[in-house]
Design a protein around this motif. Structure first.
Motif, PDB file in Angstrom:
ATOM      1  N   LEU A 112       0.794  -1.395  -0.162  1.00  0.00           N
ATOM      2  CA  LEU A 112      -0.037  -0.065  -0.093  1.00  0.00           C
ATOM      3  C   LEU A 112       1.019   1.023   0.032  1.00  0.00           C
ATOM      4  N   TYR A 113       0.482   2.242  -0.549  1.00  0.00           N
ATOM      5  CA  TYR A 113       1.315   3.434  -0.861  1.00  0.00           C
ATOM      6  C   TYR A 113       1.118   4.337   0.751  1.00  0.00           C
ATOM      7  N   PRO A 114       2.180   4.243   1.352  1.00  0.00           N
ATOM      8  CA  PRO A 114       2.079   4.748   2.657  1.00  0.00           C
ATOM      9  C   PRO A 114       1.657   6.067   2.992  1.00  0.00           C
ATOM     10  N   HIS A 115       1.813   6.971   2.071  1.00  0.00           N
ATOM     11  CA  HIS A 115       1.443   8.461   2.256  1.00  0.00           C
ATOM     12  C   HIS A 115       0.043   8.773   1.678  1.00  0.00           C
ATOM     13  N   MET A 116      -0.636   7.760   1.266  1.00  0.00           N
ATOM     14  CA  MET A 116      -2.021   8.062   0.776  1.00  0.00           C
ATOM     15  C   MET A 116      -3.066   7.233   1.587  1.00  0.00           C
TER      16      MET A 116
ATOM     17  N   ASN B 242      -5.256   5.138  -1.871  1.00  0.00           N
ATOM     18  CA  ASN B 242      -4.817   3.959  -2.514  1.00  0.00           C
ATOM     19  C   ASN B 242      -5.745   3.169  -3.310  1.00  0.00           C
TER      20      ASN B 242
ATOM     21  N   ARG C 104      -0.719   3.183   7.836  1.00  0.00           N
ATOM     22  CA  ARG C 104       0.089   2.787   8.962  1.00  0.00           C
ATOM     23  C   ARG C 104      -0.991   2.913  10.284  1.00  0.00           C
TER      24      ARG C 104
ATOM     25  N   LEU D 236       6.277  -1.652  -3.894  1.00  0.00           N
ATOM     26  CA  LEU D 236       5.626  -0.394  -4.283  1.00  0.00           C
ATOM     27  C   LEU D 236       5.659   0.056  -5.765  1.00  0.00           C
TER      28      LEU D 236
ATOM     29  N   ILE E  37       4.528   8.736  -5.793  1.00  0.00           N
ATOM     30  CA  ILE E  37       4.955   7.879  -4.961  1.00  0.00           C
ATOM     31  C   ILE E  37       6.193   8.248  -3.995  1.00  0.00           C
TER      32      ILE E  37
ATOM     33  N   MET F 271       7.110  10.289  -0.418  1.00  0.00           N
ATOM     34  CA  MET F 271       7.549   9.340   0.718  1.00  0.00           C
ATOM     35  C   MET F 271       8.988   9.934   0.983  1.00  0.00           C
TER      36      MET F 271
ATOM     37  N   ARG G 283       9.624  13.103   1.638  1.00  0.00           N
ATOM     38  CA  ARG G 283       9.637  14.463   1.799  1.00  0.00           C
ATOM     39  C   ARG G 283      10.567  14.601   3.267  1.00  0.00           C
TER      40      ARG G 283
ATOM     41  N   GLU H 116      10.007   6.319   7.262  1.00  0.00           N
ATOM     42  CA  GLU H 116       8.386   5.961   7.307  1.00  0.00           C
ATOM     43  C   GLU H 116       8.237   5.166   6.028  1.00  0.00           C
ATOM     44  N   LYS H 117       7.779   3.915   6.496  1.00  0.00           N
ATOM     45  CA  LYS H 117       7.305   3.025   5.236  1.00  0.00           C
ATOM     46  C   LYS H 117       6.073   2.315   5.519  1.00  0.00           C
TER      47      LYS H 117
END
Lengths: 352, 282
Positions: A87-91, A96, A133, B174, B192, B196, B198, B281-282
């Protein structure tokens, strides 16, 4: 919804090492196929070749009779669920799930409709604004499924999707994935090393070993008539007992000296390996087992013992029968439960 | 600590306070000096408390400049510094993040050779190659220009290496998931990878901004016209002015102002900075 065909599919890295050695398989529309095998057997590689993440060295793969060998993953119209979910962690969950649709330039209202519908099916509606998360393993798993569902692809590809979950959740998700696949009717290919998942979920199984499909068939076929020694030993828990012996002059097998001698139609003198599943043995008559270790599982009792010629044997008894270590246990087999394999080639010869 | 030992606590505090005082004292002196007039600063003893000329001094240095040497208002020098620092910092990040992206995610011939070539330049300090660099920049007619100030300093092996390490820690799945979703390489990069990274970007921004702001040798070489002088250069030139009593009040006001932007960057980006260096952060 589509058919998937693999014709002589091969994969090698730099020539010498061939990790997939020619797989032929026709997958029908809506079928749930499980590829099972030990680690390193090439099952994930095969799946990734269908997905388009690995190049195909030889043969061809067709989805809905369109050869896809040289197509990018996005043009194959498939969706994939990864082992670590990816999964895209920042979305957020919503983003997602909708990412693939946004890339395809679908209208906002249609995206919204599809995401909401998928979230409804998977019961993750209340998590749409959360980040991955902030979700538990099982919820992430659902989101990964959701991302696949919203695409409404021709085929789902699952790469060991449950192996990061705890045992209880795994059982629950197993049932849910199977139900979902039934409900949506989408052709699915599912890779796992867990034989319980394989047996319970598959319409048909591919048992792979060292880049070769050892057997393709329904779970019951694979269990009842394993086509090779490898399949016989891999499917079923506890594993099948194997005893090496020869066909005697009257066409019978001498097992444990001559304590049991089932009849075969084979040529005398031939080297055969006889397989018997622990659950197909019962107390009484025939074989004499020296009990070495007893495992109590509650419902069943597993007896590890030795035959008088020193070969080890596992017997599965009902939970109420508890022999003690050091005992002698008389054991017999059900008729037709003996599987015969050629010792040299490992190929199935029949039952006795 | 679980134990409660008042003397130890007091002692630790004493050490910390002493350390702070030692570090803060010169800064305090700089500030104090910038608030008196020139003659007070030349008498002894030097005052330890701020005087009444704060606004006047800062006004003079900002808008008229230090008349004895350059005579350009410090606003121009600050502006030049800001352009140079931001140019170097943003340029470094842009170039190194794309370089790292290429090295990690694409299979092209001599990929590792390219990486090692970048990496080896880490071993070469700027000073070693400053003369040939000057030759090239002069030959291109970039003396006395912002491009001349910025471009030669824009490549960064450190940042490339940092981004490479970060990209390597991003799970391959990913990239694969985004391929299945239909994203091309650039789409993956923008949608993406950039979001990530940033925190890494923020950390690098702080480090590189300060690096760019504090450049002294290179601007000194590549500019000879006052309108391109940077704040750090101006401060240094004031102190070394010949044949004149230095106006310490103005010099110190300039120093205070030249110090301010890096301090502000650190103060406002502290949280991201620490997270970028510590957290993955992942």
């Amino acid at each position: 919804m589509a058919t998937v065909s693999m014709r002589g599919v091969r994969k090698s890295y730099g020539g010498a090492l061939e990790v997939i050695q020619g797989i032929d398989m026709e997958i029908a529309d809506g079928e749930f196929i499980v590829i099972v095998g030990p680690s390193g057997c090439g099952k994930s590689t095969l799946l990734r070749m269908v997905a388009g993440l690995e190049k195909i060295t030889g043969g061809e793969i067709a989805i809905d009779s369109r050869v896809v060998n040289n197509l990018e993953p996005k043009d194959r119209d498939i969706a994939m669920v990864f082992q670590n979910y990816a999964l895209y962690p920042h979305m957020s969950v919503y983003e997602n799930m909708s990412y693939g649709l946004r890339i395809r330039g679908m209208s906002k209202t249609e995206i919204d409709e599809r995401v909401k519908r998928a979230a409804g099916i998977l019961e993750i509606g209340q998590y749409l604004d959360r980040k991955p998360r902030q979700l538990s393993g099982g919820q992430r798993q659902r989101v990964a499924m959701g991302r696949a569902i919203v695409r409404e692809p021709k085929a789902f590809l699952f790469d060991e999707p449950l192996s990061n979950l705890d045992a209880k959740l795994r059982v629950q998700m197993r049932v849910e994935i199977k139900k979902l696949q039934r409900q949506l009717g989408v052709t699915s290919i599912y890779v796992t090393h867990d034989q319980v998942e394989a047996m319970t979920m598959a319409d048909r199984l591919i048992v792979m070993n060292k880049g070769v499909a050892e057997q393709i068939g329904t779970p019951i076929e694979v269990y009842a008539a394993p086509s090779t020694l490898f399949v016989a030993g891999f499917i079923g828990s506890p594993a099948m007992n194997f005893l090496e012996t020869r066909v005697s002059s009257d066409g019978r097998l001498a097992i444990d000296g001559a304590a049991l001698s089932p009849k075969t139609g084979l040529d005398p003198g031939r080297a055969v390996t006889v397989g018997i599943r622990p659950e197909h043995l019962a107390t009484g008559g025939g074989l004499d087992v020296q009990v070495e270790l007893v495992e109590l599982l509650g419902a069943d009792t597993l007896v590890h013992g030795r035959l008088s010629d020193g070969k080890s044997l596992v017997v599965r008894l009902p939970g109420n029968q508890v022999p003690t270590a050091g005992d002698r246990l008389p054991v017999q087999a059900y008729d037709g439960a003996w599987h015969l394999f050629d010792t040299e080639t490992g190929k199935r010869l029949g039952t006795a | 600590m679980v134990e409660n030992r008042p003397w130890l606590t007091a002692f630790s505090h004493l050490v910390v306070i002493l350390g702070v005082l030692i570090i803060a004292f010169p800064v305090w002196m700089t500030f104090v000096a910038s608030t008196h007039d020139a003659s007070t600063m030349l008498r002894s003893p030097v005052p330890l408390l701020p005087g009444p000329y704060l606004i006047q001094n800062y006004k003079e240095i900002l808008f008229q400049g230090y008349a004895r040497t350059s005579g350009i208002p410090l606003t121009i020098a600050l502006m030049n510094s800001m352009i140079m620092a931001l140019g170097i910092c943003i340029g470094k990040i842009l170039i190194s993040i794309t370089a790292a992206f290429a090295i990690v995610y694409f299979r092209f011939p001599f990929r590792m050779a390219a990486f090692w070539a970048i990496f080896v330049t880490l071993m070469l300090p700027v000073e070693v190659r400053i003369v040939p660099t000057y030759g090239v920049v002069a030959g291109l007619g970039m003396i006395n220009s912002y491009s001349g100030l910025i471009i030669p300093l824009i490549a960064s092996a450190t940042a490339t290496f940092l981004f490479r390490q970060f990209f390597l820690s991003v799970p391959d799945e990913l990239a694969e998931a985004s391929r299945v979703d239909g994203a091309g390489p650039m789409r993956f990069f923008v949608d993406i990878l950039l979001p990530m990274s940033r925190t890494t970007i923020a950390a690098l921004f702080v480090i590189q901004f300060i690096y760019g702001w504090n450049q002294y040798l290179w601007p000194l070489l590549v500019t000879n016209h006052e309108s391109f002088y940077t704040a750090v250069m101006v401060v240094a030139r004031q102190a070394t002015a010949v044949d004149a009593t230095p106006s310490w009040n103005l010099i110190m006001a300039a120093a205070m102002l030249a110090m301010l932007p890096p301090v502000l960057v650190v103060v406002f980006m502290q949280r991201q900075f620490v997270r970028g260096l510590v957290e993955t952060e992942k």
